[in-house]
Design a protein around this motif. Structure first.
Motif, PDB file in Angstrom:
ATOM      1  N   GLY A 182       0.814  -1.211   0.000  1.00 37.55           N
ATOM      2  CA  GLY A 182       0.000   0.000   0.000  1.00 37.55           C
ATOM      3  C   GLY A 182       0.849   1.263   0.000  1.00 37.55           C
ATOM      4  N   ALA A 183       1.937   1.250   0.770  1.00 35.13           N
ATOM      5  CA  ALA A 183       2.822   2.414   0.809  1.00 35.13           C
ATOM      6  C   ALA A 183       3.499   2.618  -0.548  1.00 35.13           C
ATOM      7  CB  ALA A 183       3.866   2.250   1.907  1.00 35.13           C
ATOM      8  N   TRP A 184       3.931   1.523  -1.178  1.00 35.15           N
ATOM      9  CA  TRP A 184       4.537   1.637  -2.510  1.00 35.15           C
ATOM     10  C   TRP A 184       3.515   2.147  -3.522  1.00 35.15           C
ATOM     11  CZ3 TRP A 184       9.121   2.630  -3.688  1.00 35.15           C
ATOM     12  CH2 TRP A 184      10.198   2.064  -3.022  1.00 35.15           C
ATOM     13  N   ALA A 185       2.262   1.691  -3.394  1.00 36.34           N
ATOM     14  CA  ALA A 185       1.220   2.167  -4.302  1.00 36.34           C
ATOM     15  C   ALA A 185       1.019   3.675  -4.147  1.00 36.34           C
ATOM     16  CB  ALA A 185      -0.084   1.412  -4.046  1.00 36.34           C
ATOM     17  N   LEU A 186       1.046   4.159  -2.917  1.00 33.13           N
ATOM     18  CA  LEU A 186       0.918   5.600  -2.695  1.00 33.13           C
ATOM     19  C   LEU A 186       2.117   6.364  -3.244  1.00 33.13           C
ATOM     20  CD1 LEU A 186      -0.623   5.672   0.882  1.00 33.13           C
ATOM     21  CD2 LEU A 186      -1.729   6.310  -1.252  1.00 33.13           C
ATOM     22  N   VAL A 187       3.311   5.802  -3.105  1.00 39.18           N
ATOM     23  CA  VAL A 187       4.511   6.450  -3.655  1.00 39.18           C
ATOM     24  C   VAL A 187       4.412   6.514  -5.175  1.00 39.18           C
ATOM     25  CG1 VAL A 187       7.004   6.170  -3.991  1.00 39.18           C
ATOM     26  CG2 VAL A 187       6.021   5.903  -1.716  1.00 39.18           C
ATOM     27  N   VAL A 188       4.014   5.411  -5.805  1.00 39.02           N
ATOM     28  CA  VAL A 188       3.890   5.377  -7.276  1.00 39.02           C
ATOM     29  C   VAL A 188       2.806   6.355  -7.733  1.00 39.02           C
ATOM     30  CG1 VAL A 188       3.163   3.907  -9.205  1.00 39.02           C
ATOM     31  CG2 VAL A 188       4.804   3.046  -7.533  1.00 39.02           C
ATOM     32  N   LEU A 189       1.682   6.395  -7.020  1.00 41.65           N
ATOM     33  CA  LEU A 189       0.609   7.323  -7.369  1.00 41.65           C
ATOM     34  C   LEU A 189       1.067   8.770  -7.237  1.00 41.65           C
ATOM     35  CD1 LEU A 189      -2.411   7.519  -8.134  1.00 41.65           C
ATOM     36  CD2 LEU A 189      -2.888   7.634  -5.694  1.00 41.65           C
ATOM     37  N   THR A 190       1.823   9.057  -6.207  1.00 42.66           N
ATOM     38  CA  THR A 190       2.329  10.414  -6.005  1.00 42.66           C
ATOM     39  C   THR A 190       3.310  10.803  -7.101  1.00 42.66           C
ATOM     40  OG1 THR A 190       2.077  10.108  -3.626  1.00 42.66           O
ATOM     41  CG2 THR A 190       3.439  11.940  -4.331  1.00 42.66           C
TER      42      THR A 190
ATOM     43  N   VAL B   3       4.476  13.623 -12.290  1.00 42.22           N
ATOM     44  CA  VAL B   3       4.797  13.600 -13.722  1.00 42.22           C
ATOM     45  C   VAL B   3       3.665  14.230 -14.523  1.00 42.22           C
ATOM     46  CG1 VAL B   3       5.153  12.036 -15.683  1.00 42.22           C
ATOM     47  CG2 VAL B   3       6.356  11.629 -13.543  1.00 42.22           C
ATOM     48  N   LEU B   4       2.432  13.911 -14.180  1.00 43.75           N
ATOM     49  CA  LEU B   4       1.273  14.488 -14.868  1.00 43.75           C
ATOM     50  C   LEU B   4       1.244  16.008 -14.708  1.00 43.75           C
ATOM     51  CD1 LEU B   4      -1.314  13.760 -16.445  1.00 43.75           C
ATOM     52  CD2 LEU B   4      -2.487  13.698 -14.239  1.00 43.75           C
ATOM     53  N   PHE B   5       1.536  16.480 -13.527  1.00 42.41           N
ATOM     54  CA  PHE B   5       1.575  17.924 -13.301  1.00 42.41           C
ATOM     55  C   PHE B   5       2.747  18.561 -14.041  1.00 42.41           C
ATOM     56  CE2 PHE B   5      -1.869  17.615 -10.627  1.00 42.41           C
ATOM     57  CZ  PHE B   5      -2.108  18.735  -9.850  1.00 42.41           C
ATOM     58  N   ALA B   6       3.885  17.853 -14.123  1.00 45.13           N
ATOM     59  CA  ALA B   6       5.045  18.396 -14.834  1.00 45.13           C
ATOM     60  C   ALA B   6       4.764  18.501 -16.335  1.00 45.13           C
ATOM     61  CB  ALA B   6       6.269  17.524 -14.580  1.00 45.13           C
ATOM     62  N   ILE B   7       4.076  17.518 -16.888  1.00 45.91           N
ATOM     63  CA  ILE B   7       3.744  17.557 -18.313  1.00 45.91           C
ATOM     64  C   ILE B   7       2.793  18.711 -18.616  1.00 45.91           C
ATOM     65  CG2 ILE B   7       2.507  16.288 -20.128  1.00 45.91           C
ATOM     66  CD1 ILE B   7       3.674  13.710 -18.898  1.00 45.91           C
ATOM     67  N   ASN B   8       1.846  18.931 -17.739  1.00 46.46           N
ATOM     68  CA  ASN B   8       0.839  19.978 -17.935  1.00 46.46           C
ATOM     69  C   ASN B   8       1.115  21.208 -17.080  1.00 46.46           C
ATOM     70  OD1 ASN B   8      -0.843  18.369 -19.696  1.00 46.46           O
ATOM     71  ND2 ASN B   8      -1.294  17.165 -17.877  1.00 46.46           N
ATOM     72  N   TYR B   9       2.376  21.532 -16.890  1.00 49.66           N
ATOM     73  CA  TYR B   9       2.759  22.595 -15.953  1.00 49.66           C
ATOM     74  C   TYR B   9       2.202  23.964 -16.339  1.00 49.66           C
ATOM     75  CZ  TYR B   9       5.576  25.529 -12.942  1.00 49.66           C
ATOM     76  OH  TYR B   9       5.979  26.440 -12.020  1.00 49.66           O
ATOM     77  N   ASN B  10       2.162  24.285 -17.612  1.00 53.32           N
ATOM     78  CA  ASN B  10       1.733  25.622 -18.042  1.00 53.32           C
ATOM     79  C   ASN B  10       0.229  25.747 -18.236  1.00 53.32           C
ATOM     80  OD1 ASN B  10       4.303  26.753 -18.019  1.00 53.32           O
ATOM     81  ND2 ASN B  10       4.783  25.841 -20.005  1.00 53.32           N
ATOM     82  N   THR B  11      -0.523  24.752 -17.883  1.00 54.00           N
ATOM     83  CA  THR B  11      -1.979  24.834 -18.037  1.00 54.00           C
ATOM     84  C   THR B  11      -2.577  25.603 -16.863  1.00 54.00           C
ATOM     85  OG1 THR B  11      -2.337  22.738 -16.890  1.00 54.00           O
ATOM     86  CG2 THR B  11      -2.052  22.644 -19.283  1.00 54.00           C
ATOM     87  N   PRO B  12      -3.747  26.201 -17.072  1.00 55.56           N
ATOM     88  CA  PRO B  12      -4.390  26.953 -15.985  1.00 55.56           C
ATOM     89  C   PRO B  12      -4.781  26.080 -14.789  1.00 55.56           C
ATOM     90  CG  PRO B  12      -5.401  27.493 -18.100  1.00 55.56           C
ATOM     91  CD  PRO B  12      -4.450  26.379 -18.353  1.00 55.56           C
ATOM     92  N   VAL B  13      -5.090  24.821 -15.045  1.00 52.78           N
ATOM     93  CA  VAL B  13      -5.495  23.939 -13.948  1.00 52.78           C
ATOM     94  C   VAL B  13      -4.338  23.726 -12.975  1.00 52.78           C
ATOM     95  CG1 VAL B  13      -6.273  21.615 -13.373  1.00 52.78           C
ATOM     96  CG2 VAL B  13      -7.230  22.781 -15.359  1.00 52.78           C
TER      97      VAL B  13
END
Length: 169
Positions: free
Chosen positions: A70-78, A83-93
């Motif tokens: 479960g802890a590894w799953a949370l680390v992978v999810l985080t 990565v998702l936020f880094a890819i979409n860094y310049n978006t308004p969201v």
């Protein structure tokens, strides 16, 4: 059982069971329960004390494995969210979610999850420090970021309500 005299005759007595953590020594004193040492234990009605055994949750225990998965799953999810936020860094969201502060939050959440792995096996001095220190430090930083971001959001809406022309400039 400890003998408790009943009435004024020494030959009449009641037998009371000695509680947990005490024992009776019939050859020394059959009338009083004797307390065990701090490093010993006994069940109710015992005639001797036993040494305490230290028991640790091993890494191979099924509960420990489930918690670590479960802890590894949370680390992978985080990390995936980072990565998702880094890819979409310049978006308004992403910008409205906090921008660079999001990466600090994600990093702190990831590092606080790592402290779970130090709770299993026989503890050492360093593992005891690694149990609490990363969790307390990084989770506190994470919560502080949430408080700062909440304050920013409340301030923006309060400012927009009091000074609507300032918001349109």
């Amino acid at each position: 059982f400890a003998k408790k005299t009943d009435g004024m005759h020494e030959c009449c007595f009641n037998c009371n069971i000695c509680p947990d953590g005490t024992y009776i020594n019939i050859t020394e004193d059959p009338y009083e329960c004797i307390n065990c040492k701090e490093t010993e234990w006994s069940a109710a009605g015992s005639t001797s004390c036993n040494l305490r055994e230290l028991e640790f949750v091993p890494f191979t225990d099924i509960g420990a494995i489930l918690i670590m998965v479960g802890a590894w799953a949370l680390v992978v999810l985080t990390v995936a969210m980072s990565v998702l936020f880094a890819i979409n860094y310049n978006t308004p969201v992403v910008r409205s979610a906090g921008g660079p502060m999001c990466f600090l939050i994600f990093g702190c959440l990831c590092l606080s999850n790592v402290s779970v792995f130090f709770y299993f096996g026989k503890p050492t001095g360093s593992s005891c420090v690694m149990r609490l220190l990363p969790f307390l430090l990084f989770y506190t930083v994470c919560l502080a970021c949430f408080v700062v971001r909440s304050f920013q959001i409340v301030s923006i809406f309060k400012m927009a309500a009091k000074f609507p022309k300032l918001h349109s400039v």
